[in-house]
Motif scaffolding. Structure first.
Motif, PDB file in Angstrom:
ATOM      1  N   UNK A  92      -3.889 -20.117 -22.080  1.00 62.58           N
ATOM      2  CA  UNK A  92      -4.804 -20.902 -20.654  1.00 62.58           C
ATOM      3  C   UNK A  92      -4.937 -20.533 -19.833  1.00 62.58           C
ATOM      4  N   UNK A  93      -3.801 -19.613 -19.396  1.00 61.03           N
ATOM      5  CA  UNK A  93      -4.096 -18.994 -18.239  1.00 61.03           C
ATOM      6  C   UNK A  93      -4.559 -17.861 -17.693  1.00 61.03           C
ATOM      7  N   UNK A  94      -4.870 -17.147 -15.985  1.00 61.76           N
ATOM      8  CA  UNK A  94      -5.696 -16.575 -16.186  1.00 61.76           C
ATOM      9  C   UNK A  94      -5.291 -14.989 -16.774  1.00 61.76           C
ATOM     10  N   UNK A  95      -4.238 -14.597 -17.378  1.00 63.98           N
ATOM     11  CA  UNK A  95      -4.564 -13.952 -18.012  1.00 63.98           C
ATOM     12  C   UNK A  95      -4.195 -13.721 -19.400  1.00 63.98           C
ATOM     13  N   UNK A  96      -4.436 -14.882 -20.062  1.00 63.41           N
ATOM     14  CA  UNK A  96      -4.158 -15.257 -21.507  1.00 63.41           C
ATOM     15  C   UNK A  96      -6.142 -15.506 -21.275  1.00 63.41           C
ATOM     16  N   UNK A  97      -6.239 -16.098 -20.835  1.00 66.50           N
ATOM     17  CA  UNK A  97      -8.201 -16.162 -20.781  1.00 66.50           C
ATOM     18  C   UNK A  97      -8.675 -14.734 -20.512  1.00 66.50           C
ATOM     19  N   UNK A 103       0.801 -10.957 -21.126  1.00 70.36           N
ATOM     20  CA  UNK A 103       0.695 -10.656 -19.733  1.00 70.36           C
ATOM     21  C   UNK A 103       0.999 -12.705 -19.067  1.00 70.36           C
ATOM     22  N   UNK A 104       0.835 -13.417 -20.115  1.00 72.56           N
ATOM     23  CA  UNK A 104       1.045 -15.111 -19.918  1.00 72.56           C
ATOM     24  C   UNK A 104       2.339 -15.123 -18.326  1.00 72.56           C
ATOM     25  N   UNK A 105       1.386 -16.169 -17.674  1.00 70.46           N
ATOM     26  CA  UNK A 105       2.309 -16.247 -16.577  1.00 70.46           C
ATOM     27  C   UNK A 105       2.909 -17.364 -17.040  1.00 70.46           C
ATOM     28  N   UNK A 106       2.466 -18.529 -17.919  1.00 68.84           N
ATOM     29  CA  UNK A 106       3.252 -19.448 -18.647  1.00 68.84           C
ATOM     30  C   UNK A 106       3.928 -19.249 -20.051  1.00 68.84           C
ATOM     31  N   UNK A 107       4.157 -18.165 -20.618  1.00 77.97           N
ATOM     32  CA  UNK A 107       4.943 -17.839 -21.534  1.00 77.97           C
ATOM     33  C   UNK A 107       6.479 -17.329 -21.822  1.00 77.97           C
ATOM     34  N   UNK A 108       6.948 -17.765 -20.314  1.00 80.36           N
ATOM     35  CA  UNK A 108       8.162 -17.448 -20.557  1.00 80.36           C
ATOM     36  C   UNK A 108       9.929 -19.406 -19.326  1.00 80.36           C
ATOM     37  N   UNK A 109      10.720 -19.473 -19.928  1.00 86.26           N
ATOM     38  CA  UNK A 109      11.267 -20.082 -18.855  1.00 86.26           C
ATOM     39  C   UNK A 109      12.223 -20.029 -18.716  1.00 86.26           C
ATOM     40  N   UNK A 110      11.952 -18.510 -17.941  1.00 86.93           N
ATOM     41  CA  UNK A 110      12.657 -18.034 -16.678  1.00 86.93           C
ATOM     42  C   UNK A 110      11.748 -16.836 -16.546  1.00 86.93           C
TER      43      UNK A 110
END
Ligand code: ZN
Ligand code: ZN
Length: 393
Positions: A92-97, A103-110
């Protein structure tokens, strides 16, 4: 549950760890049917920083059965047989879309660790260190899969486990290299590395219409397998002048697209100091790819294990007008198409699963995978049954 862990001494051991639990409405829990050792894991085993922490569970290429679903999961039910993309993206983020899930902005816990390492946070990956997500890996009885509607894919009934397994990581990586490397009909494509990813790059290039595909490696068993299963030509770099040969078979120009798929095994740190500083020896395969590539061609780099390399031929890139690209696999973008091709028998990958081990013997599986005494191409672990030994073709 039992899982293959990185130990404090940097070795591998099967240990008892807590069962994974749903932590988000979009999670599912998968009971693992198959989990494969990947070349990228060998970089971790070679002691390259940033490494895993003690008791981290390794493994990122896997398939299994959904046994629990979060309340917001729409595409999966308990009992579904799914292959899970090795990398974790939100969808859903800018990169995923924009079709760049790796390059997902939300795919990492760190995210901070990723930013410190690469300049930006990137998608997570199961069974990798904190900078690459911090998610527990798949060499385990069960795995928690975040964003399951985005990263898990139901496997068609006609596709067997040993085929679908490689839709998790190796097949999307190979397809992406051919796709983003801009292989066009009639092109000459050269691939360095005849491991699983290299073979699947070669196969993808063929399916995308390449006129000639050549795989370069130093292991005769792998080259034979690449020839037999991908239709590629093979160059044994131990006995051949690789640059002269590639030029010869591409009308004197050099290949249009050159893919570096040698993985983590080929470039071990030279010394203890190198391990700490992240310095590595010259990237031989990449350098050769840059020199071999025709003017105006594309070099695609798949080796995510490489951090810093010395003696990169930047002058050749400039003077020859090359495009150099790299990416971690954007699997979410390719996996449905790859499963379709697998179901149609266009893409066969089960020959890559040369050795199966129960999870208890996973450390031995890694040793075999690393040292290749028995032409081991991929060691596959089966946490819930007792398959053992060589089964591939
Ligand atoms: Zn991998
Ligand atoms: Zn995202």
């Amino acid at each position: 549950m039992r899982a293959l862990c990185w130990t404090s001494g940097g070795d591998l051991a099967v240990r008892q760890v807590p069962d994974p639990e749903l932590r988000n409405d979009h999670d599912v829990i998968v009971r693992v049917r198959r989990s494969a050792a990947c070349g990228a894991d060998l970089s971790l085993l070679a002691g390259q920083a940033p490494g895993p922490a003690p008791d981290d569970v390794l493994g990122h290429e896997f398939l299994g059965d959904v046994v629990e679903t979060g309340t917001a999961v729409r595409r999966h039910r308990v009992g579904d047989r799914v292959v899970v993309c090795a990398s974790v993206a939100c969808g859903a983020c800018w990169y995923c879309r924009r079709g760049l899930p790796a390059c997902c902005d939300n795919g990492s816990t760190e995210p901070d660790a990723g930013e410190a390492e690469w300049g930006h946070p990137v998608a997570g990956c199961f069974g990798q260190p904190r900078a690459a997500g911090g998610f527990a890996g798949s060499h385990a009885e069960y795995v928690r899969v975040p964003y399951a509607d985005v990263g898990a894919f139901t496997v068609p009934d006609s596709v067997g486990d040993d085929r679908a397994l490689f839709a998790s990581d190796a097949a999307p990586a190979g397809w992406m290299a051919a796709d983003l490397g801009a292989v066009r009909p009639g092109d000459v494509v050269a691939v360095w590395g005849a491991g699983a990813v290299g073979q699947l790059t070669a196969r993808a290039a063929g399916l995308l219409g390449a006129g000639r595909v050549v795989v370069v490696d130093r292991h005769p068993g792998r080259l034979l397998m690449a020839r037999r299963h991908t239709g590629a030509e093979a160059i044994d770099l131990r006995h051949t002048d690789v640059l002269a040969e590639l030029r010869e078979l591409s009308g004197g120009r050099g290949p249009d697209v050159c893919v570096e798929a040698v993985g983590g095994a080929a470039e071990e740190p030279r010394s203890l100091a190198d391990r700490f500083t992240g310095r590595r020896r010259a990237p031989e395969a990449l350098r050769e790819a840059v020199h071999a590539c025709r003017k105006g061609g594309t070099v695609f780099v798949l080796n995510g294990g490489a951090r810093l390399v010395d003696a990169f031929p930047i002058g050749a890139v400039v003077h020859k007008g090359l495009t150099v690209r790299g990416a971690r696999q954007h699997g979410q973008r390719y996996i449905p198409m790859l499963l379709d091709r697998m179901a149609r028998d266009e893409l066969r990958t089960e020959h890559l699963a040369t050795h199966h081990f129960p999870l208890e013997r996973a450390a031995q599986g890694y040793a075999l995978f690393r040292d290749r005494p028995d032409d081991c191409l991929r060691a596959v672990f089966t946490p819930h049954d007792q398959i053992d030994g060589r089964v591939g073709r």
